[in-house]
Write a protein that holds these residues in place. Sequence first.
Motif, PDB file in Angstrom:
ATOM      1  N   PHE A 164      39.155  14.083  46.020  1.00  0.00           N
ATOM      2  CA  PHE A 164      37.790  13.772  46.435  1.00  0.00           C
ATOM      3  C   PHE A 164      37.337  12.407  45.912  1.00  0.00           C
ATOM      4  CE2 PHE A 164      33.319  13.743  45.078  1.00  0.00           C
ATOM      5  CZ  PHE A 164      32.679  13.915  46.298  1.00  0.00           C
ATOM      6  N   ALA A 165      36.554  11.689  46.735  1.00  0.00           N
ATOM      7  CA  ALA A 165      36.012  10.390  46.330  1.00  0.00           C
ATOM      8  C   ALA A 165      34.539  10.309  46.744  1.00  0.00           C
ATOM      9  CB  ALA A 165      36.793   9.248  46.956  1.00  0.00           C
ATOM     10  N   PHE A 166      33.707   9.824  45.822  1.00  0.00           N
ATOM     11  CA  PHE A 166      32.260   9.700  46.028  1.00  0.00           C
ATOM     12  C   PHE A 166      31.897   8.226  45.902  1.00  0.00           C
ATOM     13  CE2 PHE A 166      27.899   9.618  44.341  1.00  0.00           C
ATOM     14  CZ  PHE A 166      27.236  10.479  45.193  1.00  0.00           C
ATOM     15  N   HIS A 167      31.401   7.642  46.996  1.00  0.00           N
ATOM     16  CA  HIS A 167      31.105   6.207  47.038  1.00  0.00           C
ATOM     17  C   HIS A 167      29.596   6.005  47.067  1.00  0.00           C
ATOM     18  CE1 HIS A 167      35.355   5.331  48.299  1.00  0.00           C
ATOM     19  NE2 HIS A 167      35.236   6.548  48.815  1.00  0.00           N
ATOM     20  N   ILE A 168      29.066   5.281  46.083  1.00  0.00           N
ATOM     21  CA  ILE A 168      27.637   5.012  46.021  1.00  0.00           C
ATOM     22  C   ILE A 168      27.434   3.577  45.536  1.00  0.00           C
ATOM     23  CG2 ILE A 168      27.430   5.956  43.671  1.00  0.00           C
ATOM     24  CD1 ILE A 168      24.654   7.038  44.537  1.00  0.00           C
ATOM     25  N   PRO A 169      26.555   2.810  46.154  1.00  0.00           N
ATOM     26  CA  PRO A 169      26.427   1.388  45.822  1.00  0.00           C
ATOM     27  C   PRO A 169      26.035   1.104  44.374  1.00  0.00           C
ATOM     28  CG  PRO A 169      25.379   1.854  47.929  1.00  0.00           C
ATOM     29  CD  PRO A 169      25.729   3.171  47.319  1.00  0.00           C
ATOM     30  N   THR A 170      25.344   2.027  43.709  1.00  0.00           N
ATOM     31  CA  THR A 170      24.900   1.770  42.337  1.00  0.00           C
ATOM     32  C   THR A 170      26.018   1.874  41.314  1.00  0.00           C
ATOM     33  OG1 THR A 170      24.170   4.093  42.286  1.00  0.00           O
ATOM     34  CG2 THR A 170      22.488   2.406  42.691  1.00  0.00           C
ATOM     35  N   LEU A 171      27.215   2.292  41.743  1.00  0.00           N
ATOM     36  CA  LEU A 171      28.365   2.341  40.842  1.00  0.00           C
ATOM     37  C   LEU A 171      29.439   1.388  41.363  1.00  0.00           C
ATOM     38  CD1 LEU A 171      28.709   6.174  40.146  1.00  0.00           C
ATOM     39  CD2 LEU A 171      27.612   4.446  38.717  1.00  0.00           C
ATOM     40  N   PRO A 172      30.089   0.621  40.475  1.00  0.00           N
ATOM     41  CA  PRO A 172      31.071  -0.369  40.930  1.00  0.00           C
ATOM     42  C   PRO A 172      32.335   0.246  41.516  1.00  0.00           C
ATOM     43  CG  PRO A 172      31.053  -0.231  38.530  1.00  0.00           C
ATOM     44  CD  PRO A 172      29.894   0.582  39.017  1.00  0.00           C
ATOM     45  N   ASP A 173      32.681   1.444  41.071  1.00  0.00           N
ATOM     46  CA  ASP A 173      33.896   2.105  41.548  1.00  0.00           C
ATOM     47  C   ASP A 173      33.559   3.509  42.039  1.00  0.00           C
ATOM     48  OD1 ASP A 173      35.803   0.024  40.783  1.00  0.00           O
ATOM     49  OD2 ASP A 173      35.286   0.575  38.728  1.00  0.00           O
ATOM     50  N   PRO A 174      34.344   4.037  42.970  1.00  0.00           N
ATOM     51  CA  PRO A 174      34.101   5.406  43.434  1.00  0.00           C
ATOM     52  C   PRO A 174      34.257   6.421  42.305  1.00  0.00           C
ATOM     53  CG  PRO A 174      35.621   4.251  44.887  1.00  0.00           C
ATOM     54  CD  PRO A 174      35.486   3.408  43.664  1.00  0.00           C
ATOM     55  N   VAL A 175      33.529   7.501  42.397  1.00  0.00           N
ATOM     56  CA  VAL A 175      33.722   8.650  41.519  1.00  0.00           C
ATOM     57  C   VAL A 175      34.903   9.426  42.080  1.00  0.00           C
ATOM     58  CG1 VAL A 175      32.710  10.788  40.661  1.00  0.00           C
ATOM     59  CG2 VAL A 175      31.279   8.748  40.922  1.00  0.00           C
ATOM     60  N   ARG A 176      35.916   9.701  41.237  1.00  0.00           N
ATOM     61  CA  ARG A 176      37.149  10.300  41.731  1.00  0.00           C
ATOM     62  C   ARG A 176      37.326  11.727  41.224  1.00  0.00           C
ATOM     63  NH1 ARG A 176      39.316   7.193  45.860  1.00  0.00           N
ATOM     64  NH2 ARG A 176      39.215   4.991  45.311  1.00  0.00           N
ATOM     65  N   GLY A 177      37.695  12.622  42.135  1.00  0.00           N
ATOM     66  CA  GLY A 177      38.085  13.975  41.788  1.00  0.00           C
ATOM     67  C   GLY A 177      36.918  14.868  41.400  1.00  0.00           C
ATOM     68  N   VAL A 218      36.237  15.882  51.419  1.00  0.00           N
ATOM     69  CA  VAL A 218      37.217  14.891  50.989  1.00  0.00           C
ATOM     70  C   VAL A 218      36.523  13.660  50.414  1.00  0.00           C
ATOM     71  CG1 VAL A 218      39.102  13.376  51.751  1.00  0.00           C
ATOM     72  CG2 VAL A 218      38.883  15.690  52.701  1.00  0.00           C
ATOM     73  N   SER A 219      35.431  13.246  51.048  1.00  0.00           N
ATOM     74  CA  SER A 219      34.731  12.058  50.562  1.00  0.00           C
ATOM     75  C   SER A 219      33.269  12.097  50.976  1.00  0.00           C
ATOM     76  CB  SER A 219      35.392  10.774  51.084  1.00  0.00           C
ATOM     77  OG  SER A 219      35.241  10.670  52.480  1.00  0.00           O
ATOM     78  N   VAL A 220      32.466  11.372  50.204  1.00  0.00           N
ATOM     79  CA  VAL A 220      31.051  11.179  50.521  1.00  0.00           C
ATOM     80  C   VAL A 220      30.742   9.694  50.368  1.00  0.00           C
ATOM     81  CG1 VAL A 220      28.670  11.786  49.997  1.00  0.00           C
ATOM     82  CG2 VAL A 220      30.489  13.455  49.566  1.00  0.00           C
ATOM     83  N   HIS A 221      30.113   9.106  51.377  1.00  0.00           N
ATOM     84  CA  HIS A 221      29.631   7.730  51.310  1.00  0.00           C
ATOM     85  C   HIS A 221      28.101   7.774  51.338  1.00  0.00           C
ATOM     86  CE1 HIS A 221      33.793   6.860  52.418  1.00  0.00           C
ATOM     87  NE2 HIS A 221      33.576   5.625  51.995  1.00  0.00           N
ATOM     88  N   ALA A 252      26.822  16.786  63.033  1.00  0.00           N
ATOM     89  CA  ALA A 252      28.253  16.913  62.758  1.00  0.00           C
ATOM     90  C   ALA A 252      29.054  16.533  63.992  1.00  0.00           C
ATOM     91  CB  ALA A 252      28.592  18.342  62.316  1.00  0.00           C
ATOM     92  N   ASP A 253      30.201  15.888  63.740  1.00  0.00           N
ATOM     93  CA  ASP A 253      31.080  15.449  64.818  1.00  0.00           C
ATOM     94  C   ASP A 253      32.512  15.606  64.323  1.00  0.00           C
ATOM     95  OD1 ASP A 253      32.457  14.228  66.844  1.00  0.00           O
ATOM     96  OD2 ASP A 253      31.732  12.212  66.435  1.00  0.00           O
ATOM     97  N   GLY A 254      33.193  16.623  64.790  1.00  0.00           N
ATOM     98  CA  GLY A 254      34.569  16.843  64.335  1.00  0.00           C
ATOM     99  C   GLY A 254      34.598  17.137  62.855  1.00  0.00           C
ATOM    100  N   HIS A 255      35.237  16.239  62.085  1.00  0.00           N
ATOM    101  CA  HIS A 255      35.397  16.453  60.650  1.00  0.00           C
ATOM    102  C   HIS A 255      34.334  15.740  59.823  1.00  0.00           C
ATOM    103  CE1 HIS A 255      39.307  18.200  61.516  1.00  0.00           C
ATOM    104  NE2 HIS A 255      39.585  17.157  62.268  1.00  0.00           N
ATOM    105  N   ARG A 256      33.302  15.190  60.485  1.00  0.00           N
ATOM    106  CA  ARG A 256      32.293  14.429  59.765  1.00  0.00           C
ATOM    107  C   ARG A 256      30.927  15.100  59.862  1.00  0.00           C
ATOM    108  NH1 ARG A 256      33.537   8.981  62.961  1.00  0.00           N
ATOM    109  NH2 ARG A 256      33.377  10.553  64.590  1.00  0.00           N
TER     110      ARG A 256
END
Length: 294
Positions: free
Chosen positions: A188-201, A273-276, A228-232
Amino acid sequence: MSVEANKSLTLRYFNEVFNKGDMKVLEDITAPDFIFTMPTHEEPFRGVEGYKGLVNMLRGCFPDIQFAVEDLVADGDRVLTRWTARGTHTGIPFPTVIGDVPAAGNQFHIEGMTWHRISNGKIAEVTANEDGLGLITQLGRSLFPGQPSATPVPSSPEANKAVVGRYFTEIMGQGDLAVIDELMTPDFAFHIPTLPDPVRGPEGMKQFVTGLRTAFPDAGFAPEYMIADGHRVAVRYQMTGTQKGDFLGAPASGNFVKDDGTDLFHLSGGKIVSVHVAEDGLGLLQQIGVIGTN
């Protein structure tokens, strides 16, 4: 050819050859001495006819396979692409270094990167790396003694919406860390602009949620609408809370805040799997007094 022309050629490789299975395009865009190498294949594929076998095999295993180009970097005669791929194993057995994996209806979502070298307007060389370990695991093959094989999980837009609903209610709204293990994949990966790197796992996400709820113990998340559209799954929401702890290096202000945001979720096999995240980080810092207003 220009850098932009090389990028366009690379996009055709993914969108028309792999996503649509158009072999005529493959013939048109590759050089006569074309070569493809990947660590999971012991020998390189040489020439367009040999490479057709790989494309047909992938589409035979995963009839709904789709590649999405996430990043594209080009300079001179080389193009680097970061991509994601997803699909469902409903076709022929998938050949791997540890034996063929029979189709069990399992979904997969993996990442990879591919180099393209362009010569005289044609793709001369492709070098790829993919998450082969994640792919095999998601297809249901047990890799370690005593590890249970994965079973296919029914997935639909409505089922995925229910998973995302639990994310907001139980994880973000209630701080239930145990639900993270249940709803999120190991990669799993969590992407948020306030953090320089994704949060992992899952463990990384537990730390993120703990930090957020320490800063805003009364944090509440109210989805406004969800599609929702398919897997998103995409969600527009509002977060409210009172800053009673440190947040992004700022001490507790006691201020009540509202933060409107949008999250895009990718799911596979009923798990996230991921959140942006796209949120009003500037407004949030203004509300807690880090940035003044005129």
